[in-house]
Design a protein around this motif. Structure first.
Motif, PDB file in Angstrom:
ATOM      1  N   ALA A  99      29.863 -66.061 -75.935  1.00 36.62           N
ATOM      2  CA  ALA A  99      29.779 -67.313 -75.183  1.00 36.62           C
ATOM      3  C   ALA A  99      29.312 -67.044 -73.755  1.00 36.62           C
ATOM      4  CB  ALA A  99      31.139 -68.005 -75.172  1.00 36.62           C
ATOM      5  N   GLY A 100      28.395 -67.871 -73.287  1.00 41.27           N
ATOM      6  CA  GLY A 100      27.918 -67.773 -71.914  1.00 41.27           C
ATOM      7  C   GLY A 100      26.831 -66.759 -71.673  1.00 41.27           C
ATOM      8  N   SER A 101      26.443 -65.986 -72.691  1.00 38.77           N
ATOM      9  CA  SER A 101      25.412 -64.967 -72.524  1.00 38.77           C
ATOM     10  C   SER A 101      24.230 -65.249 -73.433  1.00 38.77           C
ATOM     11  CB  SER A 101      25.972 -63.574 -72.831  1.00 38.77           C
ATOM     12  OG  SER A 101      26.964 -63.208 -71.911  1.00 38.77           O
ATOM     13  N   ILE A 102      23.057 -64.891 -72.958  1.00 35.57           N
ATOM     14  CA  ILE A 102      21.826 -65.041 -73.735  1.00 35.57           C
ATOM     15  C   ILE A 102      21.658 -63.791 -74.590  1.00 35.57           C
ATOM     16  CG2 ILE A 102      19.322 -65.291 -73.614  1.00 35.57           C
ATOM     17  CD1 ILE A 102      19.860 -66.553 -70.765  1.00 35.57           C
ATOM     18  N   ALA A 103      21.674 -63.967 -75.905  1.00 33.71           N
ATOM     19  CA  ALA A 103      21.635 -62.844 -76.844  1.00 33.71           C
ATOM     20  C   ALA A 103      20.222 -62.686 -77.409  1.00 33.71           C
ATOM     21  CB  ALA A 103      22.632 -63.059 -77.970  1.00 33.71           C
ATOM     22  N   LEU A 104      19.598 -61.554 -77.132  1.00 36.07           N
ATOM     23  CA  LEU A 104      18.281 -61.230 -77.667  1.00 36.07           C
ATOM     24  C   LEU A 104      18.366 -59.994 -78.550  1.00 36.07           C
ATOM     25  CD1 LEU A 104      15.795 -61.555 -74.638  1.00 36.07           C
ATOM     26  CD2 LEU A 104      16.408 -63.293 -76.332  1.00 36.07           C
ATOM     27  N   ARG A 105      17.555 -59.984 -79.599  1.00 33.70           N
ATOM     28  CA  ARG A 105      17.351 -58.784 -80.419  1.00 33.70           C
ATOM     29  C   ARG A 105      15.851 -58.570 -80.480  1.00 33.70           C
ATOM     30  NH1 ARG A 105      20.695 -55.705 -83.322  1.00 33.70           N
ATOM     31  NH2 ARG A 105      20.036 -54.619 -85.209  1.00 33.70           N
ATOM     32  N   ILE A 106      15.436 -57.328 -80.242  1.00 31.69           N
ATOM     33  CA  ILE A 106      14.019 -57.042 -80.027  1.00 31.69           C
ATOM     34  C   ILE A 106      13.547 -55.943 -80.954  1.00 31.69           C
ATOM     35  CG2 ILE A 106      12.352 -56.174 -78.327  1.00 31.69           C
ATOM     36  CD1 ILE A 106      14.043 -57.443 -76.142  1.00 31.69           C
ATOM     37  N   ASP A 107      12.339 -56.121 -81.493  1.00 36.71           N
ATOM     38  CA  ASP A 107      11.627 -55.042 -82.172  1.00 36.71           C
ATOM     39  C   ASP A 107      10.726 -54.404 -81.125  1.00 36.71           C
ATOM     40  OD1 ASP A 107      10.201 -53.323 -83.736  1.00 36.71           O
ATOM     41  OD2 ASP A 107       9.219 -54.853 -84.945  1.00 36.71           O
ATOM     42  N   ALA A 108      11.157 -53.249 -80.598  1.00 36.54           N
ATOM     43  CA  ALA A 108      10.457 -52.635 -79.477  1.00 36.54           C
ATOM     44  C   ALA A 108       9.000 -52.327 -79.809  1.00 36.54           C
ATOM     45  CB  ALA A 108      11.177 -51.363 -79.045  1.00 36.54           C
ATOM     46  N   ALA A 109       8.718 -52.033 -81.072  1.00 36.04           N
ATOM     47  CA  ALA A 109       7.341 -51.724 -81.451  1.00 36.04           C
ATOM     48  C   ALA A 109       6.446 -52.956 -81.367  1.00 36.04           C
ATOM     49  CB  ALA A 109       7.305 -51.160 -82.869  1.00 36.04           C
ATOM     50  N   GLY A 110       7.036 -54.154 -81.403  1.00 40.86           N
ATOM     51  CA  GLY A 110       6.242 -55.373 -81.381  1.00 40.86           C
ATOM     52  C   GLY A 110       6.089 -55.995 -80.008  1.00 40.86           C
ATOM     53  N   VAL A 111       6.907 -55.558 -79.033  1.00 38.08           N
ATOM     54  CA  VAL A 111       6.785 -56.061 -77.666  1.00 38.08           C
ATOM     55  C   VAL A 111       5.940 -55.077 -76.881  1.00 38.08           C
ATOM     56  CG1 VAL A 111       8.015 -56.648 -75.546  1.00 38.08           C
ATOM     57  CG2 VAL A 111       8.973 -57.292 -77.759  1.00 38.08           C
ATOM     58  N   ASP A 112       4.723 -55.497 -76.543  1.00 42.93           N
ATOM     59  CA  ASP A 112       3.754 -54.589 -75.931  1.00 42.93           C
ATOM     60  C   ASP A 112       3.803 -54.619 -74.411  1.00 42.93           C
ATOM     61  OD1 ASP A 112       1.188 -52.905 -76.274  1.00 42.93           O
ATOM     62  OD2 ASP A 112       0.535 -54.516 -74.933  1.00 42.93           O
ATOM     63  N   THR A 113       4.072 -55.806 -73.838  1.00 42.08           N
ATOM     64  CA  THR A 113       3.929 -55.986 -72.398  1.00 42.08           C
ATOM     65  C   THR A 113       5.027 -56.899 -71.880  1.00 42.08           C
ATOM     66  OG1 THR A 113       1.525 -55.873 -72.706  1.00 42.08           O
ATOM     67  CG2 THR A 113       2.303 -56.621 -70.559  1.00 42.08           C
ATOM     68  N   ALA A 114       5.470 -56.633 -70.653  1.00 44.41           N
ATOM     69  CA  ALA A 114       6.378 -57.533 -69.940  1.00 44.41           C
ATOM     70  C   ALA A 114       5.763 -57.823 -68.577  1.00 44.41           C
ATOM     71  CB  ALA A 114       7.754 -56.900 -69.788  1.00 44.41           C
ATOM     72  N   VAL A 115       5.725 -59.101 -68.216  1.00 40.51           N
ATOM     73  CA  VAL A 115       5.107 -59.488 -66.949  1.00 40.51           C
ATOM     74  C   VAL A 115       6.009 -60.451 -66.204  1.00 40.51           C
ATOM     75  CG1 VAL A 115       2.761 -59.195 -67.855  1.00 40.51           C
ATOM     76  CG2 VAL A 115       3.855 -61.448 -67.944  1.00 40.51           C
ATOM     77  N   VAL A 116       5.905 -60.431 -64.873  1.00 38.43           N
ATOM     78  CA  VAL A 116       6.493 -61.460 -64.032  1.00 38.43           C
ATOM     79  C   VAL A 116       5.359 -62.374 -63.605  1.00 38.43           C
ATOM     80  CG1 VAL A 116       7.659 -61.966 -61.862  1.00 38.43           C
ATOM     81  CG2 VAL A 116       8.387 -60.014 -63.242  1.00 38.43           C
ATOM     82  N   ALA A 117       5.425 -63.634 -64.013  1.00 41.71           N
ATOM     83  CA  ALA A 117       4.354 -64.594 -63.745  1.00 41.71           C
ATOM     84  C   ALA A 117       4.826 -65.592 -62.706  1.00 41.71           C
ATOM     85  CB  ALA A 117       3.969 -65.313 -65.035  1.00 41.71           C
ATOM     86  N   ARG A 118       3.983 -65.844 -61.704  1.00 45.97           N
ATOM     87  CA  ARG A 118       4.308 -66.792 -60.642  1.00 45.97           C
ATOM     88  C   ARG A 118       3.324 -67.949 -60.697  1.00 45.97           C
ATOM     89  NH1 ARG A 118       7.772 -64.138 -57.143  1.00 45.97           N
ATOM     90  NH2 ARG A 118       7.863 -61.888 -57.494  1.00 45.97           N
ATOM     91  N   ASP A 119       3.867 -69.161 -60.745  1.00 45.76           N
ATOM     92  CA  ASP A 119       3.043 -70.361 -60.804  1.00 45.76           C
ATOM     93  C   ASP A 119       3.632 -71.373 -59.842  1.00 45.76           C
ATOM     94  OD1 ASP A 119       1.388 -72.436 -61.420  1.00 45.76           O
ATOM     95  OD2 ASP A 119       2.232 -72.826 -63.405  1.00 45.76           O
TER      96      ASP A 119
END
Length: 278
Positions: free
Chosen positions: A50-70
């Motif tokens: 409760a109260g937390s954002i739960a993610l499960r990730i396939d590391a082989a499928g996540v290629d890039t992480a970006v911080v986007a500013r708009d």
């Protein structure tokens, strides 16, 4: 760009205090505001708290992480190997926006060329528990699993009517029965669990449910199949409603996660057993 490898990515996500986290696509979507729990990888342990954002990730499928500013908005986005956004966390506090500016950057291709840490061993879904079924969906949307489901010896499955999903959500809302919902995008699963506070549906077939601190949206008109699958979980064999899109990819699962109380598990199983076959 920031480092998309684990555990560097997990460390970055858990630094942010207040995020609007969104995972999904045109058929199913989950939206939750809060802070990230440490994301888990395929093959590792997983919990929904409760109260937390739960993610499960396939590391082989996540290629890039970006911080986007708009303009005034700042969001952290995870992209798959073909450049699709598979998860977005919009930073809601000024402190988190400032913190994002301090995240160490990497050059294009750096994360891919670096040697990643060895991922945990992923159990075969054919003989696996509930978590192994989720991990099979993370790998390719569950397509290989669905086409070979005759090999599954960990439980039972049967097709049910898609329209019954809306009735299930209405029922658990009216009786106060907690549920768990997982929504899938390529290589990412976001999950929530708790009571359903309100449900709604549109003429076009979209269903909305407020589950604990999350908002879940499902376009039932775009769901091509629904299966009730039983697999081993904390309380023994546990039923899950799996929703597939037109390409045969599992986009959402409605079930029970972890230790929920014997009475809750029994009530959920009674409900699942009452659902008519397709």
């Amino acid at each position: 760009m920031i480092d998309a490898r684990m555990p560097e990515l997990a460390r970055c996500l858990t630094l942010f205090q207040y995020v609007q986290a969104v995972t999904g696509g045109p058929v199913a979507r989950i939206d939750q505001a809060g802070s990230y729990a440490e994301p888990s990888l395929r093959g590792g342990a997983f919990a929904v708290r409760a109260g937390s954002i739960a993610l499960r990730i396939d590391a082989a499928g996540v290629d890039t992480a970006v911080v986007a500013r708009d303009e005034d908005a700042v969001a952290l986005r995870l992209l798959d190997t073909v450049g699709r956004t598979v998860h977005q966390g919009r930073l809601l506090s000024e402190g988190d926006r400032l913190l994002a500016g301090l995240a160490p950057t990497v050059h294009a291709g750096a994360a891919r060329s670096a040697v990643p840490s060895a991922p945990p061993e992923v159990p075969a879904w054919e003989h696996g528990d509930q978590l192994a079924q989720f991990d099979a969906v993370l790998a390719d949307g569950g397509i290989a699993r669905r086409t070979s489901f005759h090999r599954y010896d960990g439980g039972a499955y049967r097709p049910i009517e898609v329209d019954v999903v809306a009735s299930v959500l209405d029922h658990v809302c009216s009786v106060g029965l907690p549920i768990g919902v997982a929504v899938f995008a390529p290589a990412v699963m976001q999950a929530c669990g708790g009571r359903v506070h309100v449900t709604d549906r549109t003429v076009g077939g979209r269903v909305f449910a407020a589950v604990a601190e999350s908002s879940v949206e499902i376009d039932l008109a775009a769901v091509r199949a629904c299966h009730l699958v039983r697999s081993l979980a904390a309380h023994g064999p546990t039923s899950a409603l799996e929703l597939d899109d037109e390409d045969g990819r599992c986009v959402a699962v409605i079930t029970q996660f972890g230790m929920v109380g014997a009475d809750v598990h029994e009530a959920w199983e009674d409900l699942a057993a009452s659902l008519p076959d397709a």
